[in-house]
Write a protein that holds these residues in place. Structure first.
Motif, PDB file in Angstrom:
ATOM      1  N   ASN A  34      44.049  36.005  44.716  1.00 20.27           N
ATOM      2  CA  ASN A  34      42.719  35.645  45.212  1.00 20.27           C
ATOM      3  C   ASN A  34      42.600  35.961  46.703  1.00 20.27           C
ATOM      4  O   ASN A  34      41.527  36.329  47.184  1.00 20.27           O
ATOM      5  CB  ASN A  34      42.441  34.152  45.028  1.00 20.27           C
ATOM      6  CG  ASN A  34      42.812  33.631  43.660  1.00 20.27           C
ATOM      7  OD1 ASN A  34      43.658  32.765  43.534  1.00 20.27           O
ATOM      8  ND2 ASN A  34      42.182  34.169  42.625  1.00 20.27           N
ATOM      9  N   ARG A  35      43.723  35.750  47.403  1.00 21.53           N
ATOM     10  CA  ARG A  35      43.785  35.992  48.851  1.00 21.53           C
ATOM     11  C   ARG A  35      45.030  36.788  49.164  1.00 21.53           C
ATOM     12  O   ARG A  35      46.010  36.765  48.419  1.00 21.53           O
ATOM     13  CB  ARG A  35      43.866  34.670  49.633  1.00 21.53           C
ATOM     14  CG  ARG A  35      42.626  33.838  49.695  1.00 21.53           C
ATOM     15  CD  ARG A  35      42.959  32.454  50.242  1.00 21.53           C
ATOM     16  NE  ARG A  35      43.560  32.486  51.564  1.00 21.53           N
ATOM     17  CZ  ARG A  35      44.289  31.486  52.074  1.00 21.53           C
ATOM     18  NH1 ARG A  35      44.536  30.394  51.361  1.00 21.53           N
ATOM     19  NH2 ARG A  35      44.794  31.571  53.281  1.00 21.53           N
ATOM     20  N   VAL A  36      44.994  37.447  50.308  1.00 20.53           N
ATOM     21  CA  VAL A  36      46.192  38.128  50.788  1.00 20.53           C
ATOM     22  C   VAL A  36      46.329  37.898  52.288  1.00 20.53           C
ATOM     23  O   VAL A  36      45.355  37.943  53.035  1.00 20.53           O
ATOM     24  CB  VAL A  36      46.165  39.641  50.463  1.00 20.53           C
ATOM     25  CG1 VAL A  36      45.001  40.343  51.141  1.00 20.53           C
ATOM     26  CG2 VAL A  36      47.478  40.298  50.849  1.00 20.53           C
ATOM     27  N   LEU A  43      42.656  37.610  54.025  1.00 19.90           N
ATOM     28  CA  LEU A  43      41.529  38.207  53.316  1.00 19.90           C
ATOM     29  C   LEU A  43      41.313  37.568  51.957  1.00 19.90           C
ATOM     30  O   LEU A  43      42.270  37.361  51.201  1.00 19.90           O
ATOM     31  CB  LEU A  43      41.765  39.708  53.097  1.00 19.90           C
ATOM     32  CG  LEU A  43      41.975  40.581  54.334  1.00 19.90           C
ATOM     33  CD1 LEU A  43      42.424  41.969  53.907  1.00 19.90           C
ATOM     34  CD2 LEU A  43      40.686  40.656  55.148  1.00 19.90           C
ATOM     35  N   SER A  44      40.053  37.256  51.637  1.00 17.92           N
ATOM     36  CA  SER A  44      39.682  36.911  50.270  1.00 17.92           C
ATOM     37  C   SER A  44      39.415  38.213  49.531  1.00 17.92           C
ATOM     38  O   SER A  44      38.615  39.044  49.990  1.00 17.92           O
ATOM     39  CB  SER A  44      38.427  36.034  50.253  1.00 17.92           C
ATOM     40  OG  SER A  44      38.681  34.793  50.869  1.00 17.92           O
ATOM     41  N   LEU A  45      40.094  38.399  48.401  1.00 18.44           N
ATOM     42  CA  LEU A  45      40.005  39.680  47.717  1.00 18.44           C
ATOM     43  C   LEU A  45      38.788  39.743  46.806  1.00 18.44           C
ATOM     44  O   LEU A  45      38.477  38.801  46.091  1.00 18.44           O
ATOM     45  CB  LEU A  45      41.273  39.934  46.898  1.00 18.44           C
ATOM     46  CG  LEU A  45      42.561  40.128  47.702  1.00 18.44           C
ATOM     47  CD1 LEU A  45      43.715  40.460  46.779  1.00 18.44           C
ATOM     48  CD2 LEU A  45      42.397  41.220  48.748  1.00 18.44           C
ATOM     49  N   ASN A  46      38.103  40.871  46.858  1.00 13.69           N
ATOM     50  CA  ASN A  46      37.009  41.185  45.952  1.00 13.69           C
ATOM     51  C   ASN A  46      36.896  42.698  45.841  1.00 13.69           C
ATOM     52  O   ASN A  46      37.652  43.442  46.475  1.00 13.69           O
ATOM     53  CB  ASN A  46      35.689  40.556  46.436  1.00 13.69           C
ATOM     54  CG  ASN A  46      35.319  41.023  47.840  1.00 13.69           C
ATOM     55  OD1 ASN A  46      35.173  42.211  48.092  1.00 13.69           O
ATOM     56  ND2 ASN A  46      35.168  40.062  48.761  1.00 13.69           N
ATOM     57  N   GLU A  47      35.947  43.160  45.030  1.00 17.14           N
ATOM     58  CA  GLU A  47      35.839  44.599  44.769  1.00 17.14           C
ATOM     59  C   GLU A  47      35.452  45.399  46.007  1.00 17.14           C
ATOM     60  O   GLU A  47      35.603  46.631  46.038  1.00 17.14           O
ATOM     61  CB  GLU A  47      34.837  44.865  43.646  1.00 17.14           C
ATOM     62  CG  GLU A  47      33.389  44.499  43.951  1.00 17.14           C
ATOM     63  CD  GLU A  47      33.085  43.029  43.676  1.00 17.14           C
ATOM     64  OE1 GLU A  47      31.900  42.657  43.766  1.00 17.14           O
ATOM     65  OE2 GLU A  47      34.026  42.274  43.389  1.00 17.14           O
ATOM     66  N   ASN A  48      34.950  44.728  47.047  1.00 18.97           N
ATOM     67  CA  ASN A  48      34.538  45.437  48.259  1.00 18.97           C
ATOM     68  C   ASN A  48      35.675  45.599  49.271  1.00 18.97           C
ATOM     69  O   ASN A  48      35.509  46.279  50.284  1.00 18.97           O
ATOM     70  CB  ASN A  48      33.380  44.691  48.928  1.00 18.97           C
ATOM     71  CG  ASN A  48      32.158  44.634  48.040  1.00 18.97           C
ATOM     72  OD1 ASN A  48      31.801  45.614  47.383  1.00 18.97           O
ATOM     73  ND2 ASN A  48      31.508  43.473  47.990  1.00 18.97           N
TER      74      ASN A  48
END
Length: 238
Positions: free
Chosen positions: A204-206, A218-223
């Motif tokens: 979910n985060r890195v 960082l919060s992970l998403n497609e962007n």
């Protein structure tokens, strides 16, 4: 959300060499947080400090408790899957997992179905009862190490380099297992890895580490382009 891990202005050194410098992290229940960085960035050291392998760390709270070697709260609730598994090589996998159940006070009957399912998924059925662990390959030992930690329903898992030595099928299953633990059991998971694709797929985060510091959270998403984020961090740190 319940806060599971809180690290506040944490610095760690070996002799005079600073390995981790002013680390600040909050991790909440059910999160899967990736620790991404090159060799020597401090990822594995941080996991060892969180578990208590490197002594008492007062700036770290895990389940509101301070890590140290004899912390029963951590022993009872936290699993640590290390990069290089340390097993009892004179046992078979079946004997080893029965031993794990015994020391964890788990009834083998209650978890046998889970063990059988994982043994099948990790393609260890032929070796499970008739081959000593000393004769297993590194990757096979790692699979047994995973199973030994998954027998118990820990509320937290610390995982160091999960994909090292694993075949493609095992990696695919491991992704599914980690996601299910987070979604269904609300297990909080920290993963240290060089495998950017694996981190991108499950987390979910890195947290991107560079020279002992966290340069990005960082919060992970497609962007999010994780490759570019990592390269940007690396270039800024040089």
């Amino acid at each position: 959300m319940n806060e599971i891990i809180n690290i506040n202005h944490f610095t760690f050194s070996y002799d005079t060499k600073i390995i981790l410098n002013d680390i600040n992290i909050q991790v909440f229940e059910g999160e899967i947080v990736g620790l991404l960085g090159e060799n020597g960035a401090g990822k594995t050291t941080l996991l060892n400090c969180i578990y208590g392998f490197l002594g008492e760390q007062k700036e770290i709270k895990i389940l509101s408790s301070t890590p140290c070697l004899d912390n029963e709260i951590i022993k009872n609730n936290v699993g640590f899957i290390e990069d290089t598994p340390v097993l009892l090589d004179y046992l078979t996998a079946d004997q080893y997992l029965r031993f794990i159940c015994k020391i964890e006070n788990i009834s083998i009957d209650n978890v046998q179905n889970k063990i059988d399912e994982l043994i099948l998924k990790f393609k260890l059925k032929e070796e499970y009862t008739n081959k000593l662990l000393k004769d297993y390959s590194f990757g096979m030992k790692k699979k047994i190490h995973f199973i030994g930690n998954l027998i118990k329903d820990n509320s937290i898992l610390l995982i160091d380099e999960p994909t090292n030595g694993l075949d493609i099928t095992a990696i695919i299953y491991l992704k599914q297992i980690i996601k299910n633990l987070s979604q269904k059991n609300k297990t909080t998971i920290l993963i240290s890895s060089h495998n950017l694709d694996f981190i991108n797929a499950v987390c979910n985060r890195v947290l991107i580490f560079n020279n002992g510091r966290i340069n990005k959270d960082l919060s992970l998403n497609e962007n999010i382009n994780l490759e570019q984020e990592f390269l940007d961090t690396k270039l800024k740190g040089e």
